[in-house]
Each structure stands twice: as structure tokens, then as C-alpha cells.
Design a protein around this motif. Structure first.
Motif, mmCIF file in Angstrom:
data_model
loop_
_atom_site.group_PDB
_atom_site.id
_atom_site.type_symbol
_atom_site.label_atom_id
_atom_site.label_comp_id
_atom_site.label_asym_id
_atom_site.label_seq_id
_atom_site.Cartn_x
_atom_site.Cartn_y
_atom_site.Cartn_z
ATOM 1 N N TRP A 15 0.928 -1.100 -0.058
ATOM 2 C CA TRP A 15 0.011 -0.001 -0.087
ATOM 3 C C TRP A 15 0.939 1.153 0.165
ATOM 4 C CZ3 TRP A 15 -0.855 4.223 3.106
ATOM 5 C CH2 TRP A 15 -1.953 5.129 2.676
ATOM 6 N N THR A 16 1.973 1.160 0.780
ATOM 7 C CA THR A 16 2.834 2.576 0.842
ATOM 8 C C THR A 16 3.239 2.577 -0.616
ATOM 9 O OG1 THR A 16 3.228 2.014 3.230
ATOM 10 C CG2 THR A 16 4.977 3.262 1.961
ATOM 11 N N LYS A 17 3.913 1.545 -1.051
ATOM 12 C CA LYS A 17 4.577 1.638 -2.588
ATOM 13 C C LYS A 17 3.757 2.192 -3.594
ATOM 14 C CE LYS A 17 7.645 -2.135 -2.374
ATOM 15 N NZ LYS A 17 7.857 -3.550 -2.929
ATOM 16 N N ASN A 18 2.503 2.111 -3.341
ATOM 17 C CA ASN A 18 1.272 2.261 -4.452
ATOM 18 C C ASN A 18 0.588 3.780 -4.055
ATOM 19 O OD1 ASN A 18 1.631 -0.047 -5.886
ATOM 20 N ND2 ASN A 18 0.107 -1.141 -4.853
ATOM 21 N N ASN A 19 0.957 4.107 -2.750
ATOM 22 C CA ASN A 19 0.127 5.477 -2.487
ATOM 23 C C ASN A 19 0.828 6.456 -1.914
ATOM 24 O OD1 ASN A 19 -2.963 4.686 -2.759
ATOM 25 N ND2 ASN A 19 -1.936 2.849 -1.901
ATOM 26 N N ASP A 127 2.592 13.700 10.438
ATOM 27 C CA ASP A 127 1.594 14.579 9.849
ATOM 28 C C ASP A 127 0.207 13.507 9.517
ATOM 29 O OD1 ASP A 127 2.968 16.919 9.749
ATOM 30 O OD2 ASP A 127 4.172 15.866 8.334
ATOM 31 N N ASP A 128 0.781 12.453 9.045
ATOM 32 C CA ASP A 128 -0.232 11.484 8.568
ATOM 33 C C ASP A 128 -0.020 10.096 9.291
ATOM 34 O OD1 ASP A 128 -2.002 12.942 6.424
ATOM 35 O OD2 ASP A 128 0.065 13.364 6.021
ATOM 36 N N VAL A 129 -1.094 9.391 9.562
ATOM 37 C CA VAL A 129 -1.147 8.005 10.218
ATOM 38 C C VAL A 129 -1.916 7.218 9.447
ATOM 39 C CG1 VAL A 129 -1.181 6.729 12.304
ATOM 40 C CG2 VAL A 129 -0.307 9.106 12.316
ATOM 41 N N TYR A 130 -1.551 6.075 9.160
ATOM 42 C CA TYR A 130 -2.557 4.997 8.461
ATOM 43 C C TYR A 130 -2.434 3.740 9.247
ATOM 44 C CZ TYR A 130 -3.180 8.390 4.635
ATOM 45 O OH TYR A 130 -3.279 9.509 3.725
ATOM 46 N N LYS A 131 -3.612 3.247 9.386
ATOM 47 C CA LYS A 131 -3.752 1.743 9.997
ATOM 48 C C LYS A 131 -4.172 0.835 8.637
ATOM 49 C CE LYS A 131 -7.021 0.638 12.273
ATOM 50 N NZ LYS A 131 -8.190 0.249 13.261
ATOM 51 N N ILE A 132 -3.386 -0.044 8.388
ATOM 52 C CA ILE A 132 -3.668 -1.048 7.234
ATOM 53 C C ILE A 132 -4.087 -2.401 7.744
ATOM 54 C CG2 ILE A 132 -2.875 -1.937 4.957
ATOM 55 C CD1 ILE A 132 -2.718 1.144 4.960
ATOM 56 N N TRP A 133 -5.124 -2.869 7.361
ATOM 57 C CA TRP A 133 -5.746 -4.106 7.679
ATOM 58 C C TRP A 133 -6.356 -4.876 6.464
ATOM 59 C CZ3 TRP A 133 -4.209 -6.611 11.810
ATOM 60 C CH2 TRP A 133 -4.103 -5.787 13.154
ATOM 61 N N TYR A 134 -5.590 -5.969 6.006
ATOM 62 C CA TYR A 134 -6.052 -6.610 4.838
ATOM 63 C C TYR A 134 -6.031 -5.792 3.526
ATOM 64 C CZ TYR A 134 -8.054 -9.109 8.786
ATOM 65 O OH TYR A 134 -7.862 -9.729 10.185
ATOM 66 N N GLY A 135 -5.118 -4.877 3.794
ATOM 67 C CA GLY A 135 -4.941 -4.410 2.450
ATOM 68 C C GLY A 135 -5.781 -2.730 2.390
ATOM 69 N N LEU A 136 -6.524 -2.684 3.391
ATOM 70 C CA LEU A 136 -7.221 -1.509 3.232
ATOM 71 C C LEU A 136 -6.990 -0.721 4.199
ATOM 72 C CD1 LEU A 136 -10.763 -3.695 3.265
ATOM 73 C CD2 LEU A 136 -9.659 -2.535 1.383
ATOM 74 N N PRO A 137 -6.959 0.813 3.823
ATOM 75 C CA PRO A 137 -6.240 1.760 4.711
ATOM 76 C C PRO A 137 -7.436 2.549 5.394
ATOM 77 C CG PRO A 137 -6.447 2.671 2.457
ATOM 78 C CD PRO A 137 -6.920 1.174 2.441
ATOM 79 N N THR A 138 -7.006 3.032 6.707
ATOM 80 C CA THR A 138 -8.005 3.669 7.376
ATOM 81 C C THR A 138 -6.955 4.851 7.894
ATOM 82 O OG1 THR A 138 -9.031 1.648 8.279
ATOM 83 C CG2 THR A 138 -9.181 4.023 9.469
ATOM 84 N N LYS A 139 -7.276 6.106 7.538
ATOM 85 C CA LYS A 139 -6.598 7.327 7.921
ATOM 86 C C LYS A 139 -6.862 7.748 9.323
ATOM 87 C CE LYS A 139 -4.671 11.658 6.667
ATOM 88 N NZ LYS A 139 -4.512 12.588 5.580
ATOM 89 N N LEU A 140 -5.926 7.747 10.326
ATOM 90 C CA LEU A 140 -5.989 7.805 11.893
ATOM 91 C C LEU A 140 -5.755 9.277 12.050
ATOM 92 C CD1 LEU A 140 -4.622 4.613 13.178
ATOM 93 C CD2 LEU A 140 -7.033 5.026 12.661
ATOM 94 N N LYS A 141 -5.111 10.174 11.404
ATOM 95 C CA LYS A 141 -4.671 11.429 11.440
ATOM 96 C C LYS A 141 -4.316 11.864 10.151
ATOM 97 C CE LYS A 141 -1.003 13.999 13.887
ATOM 98 N NZ LYS A 141 0.142 13.950 14.954
#
Length: 141
Positions: A15-19, A127-141
Motif C-alpha cells: 500500500w505504501t509503494k502504491n500510495n 503528519d499522517d497516520v494510516y492503519k492497514i488491515w487486509y490491504g485496506l487503509p484507514t486514515k487515523l490522523k
């Protein structure tokens, strides 16, 4: 600065590579490699992977009471590097090991707690925090 967390093998790196990798000049830093010295070139991205393993390695080398101080200084240095150049990005990836059953072994519990505290410190400086579960991102901050 970005922090990406989630379960092991849940797609954080892909996900990081692609986004989030915005430049061609990307330095991937694994836990056994030193983060520093940072390059002076602009238009570059540093991706620090396996943060929890880096913390575990630090436990073997540094007194646990000093690790948070050292880590916050590292975060400040990374933030400073990112801010004092053009199009520089720091991405930090770490597995979430703080969920689930609390370990019986005191040293493993100490490690787990330390990871939780250092992740809290990391979130403060990102500045930005993401949680990735099963390839799906959730932006936390």
C-alpha cells in the motif's frame, strides 16, 4: 512524516509503494540498517520498515529507560531532514503487536509496552497516520 501500521502481512508495504512513494529516489531502511546519515539530496523518500524489530534490536543495546529519549531524538532529526529540503518524505512502517493476549513473560511484556509507547511518540511527530488491515487503509490522523 507518515506512520503506517497494522497487522503483520496485511499489505502495509504494498500500500505504501502504491500510495505514498512520491519520488524515484527511495531509500528502504530495514531494521538491521542505520537510518543515518541521511542524504542531502532533495526529491527523495526514506522508508523505515519493521519499526518493531528495530525497537527489539535497541533493547539489546540500550537501557530500556533511554530508548524513548533516543527514539524521540531520531524522530526530530528525521522531521528536520524532511522539512529542510524540497519534496522530501519520511515514511515509517511498523507492525501492530500491541493487540491480543498479554504475554506471560515479563521481558516480552516490557517489549510490547515499549512498542506501544514508541508508536505513540511516533504518531505525535507524524503528519499522517494510516492503519492497514487486509490491504485496506484507514486514515487515523
Amino acid at each position: 512524516m507518515y506512520f503506517i501500521t497494522g497487522g503483520a502481512f496485511n499489505g502495509k508495504i504494498e500500500w505504501t509503494k502504491n500510495n505514498l512513494v512520491y519520488t524515484q529516489n527511495v531509500k528502504w531502511v530495514k531494521e538491521e540498517e542505520s537510518i543515518f546519515p541521511l542524504g542531502s539530496e532533495d526529491n527523495s523518500t526514506i522508508v523505515i520498515t519493521n519499526l518493531e524489530k528495530r525497537i527489539y534490536c535497541m533493547l539489546g543495546q540500550v537501557d530500556s529507560s533511554k530508548i524513548r529519549i533516543i527514539w524521540v531524538q531520531m524522530l526530530l532529526d528525521l522531521k528536520n531532514w524532511e522539512l529542510h529540503g524540497n519534496n522530501r518524505h519520511v515514511l515509517i512502517i511498523g507492525n501492530d503487536i500491541t493487540r491480543g493476549i498479554v504475554p506471560m513473560d515479563a521481558s516480552i511484556r516490557q517489549f510490547r509496552d515499549l512498542v506501544g509507547w514508541l508508536y505513540q511518540d511516533t504518531v505525535k511527530y507524524c503528519d499522517d497516520v494510516y492503519k492497514i488491515w487486509y490491504g485496506l487503509p484507514t486514515k487515523l490522523k
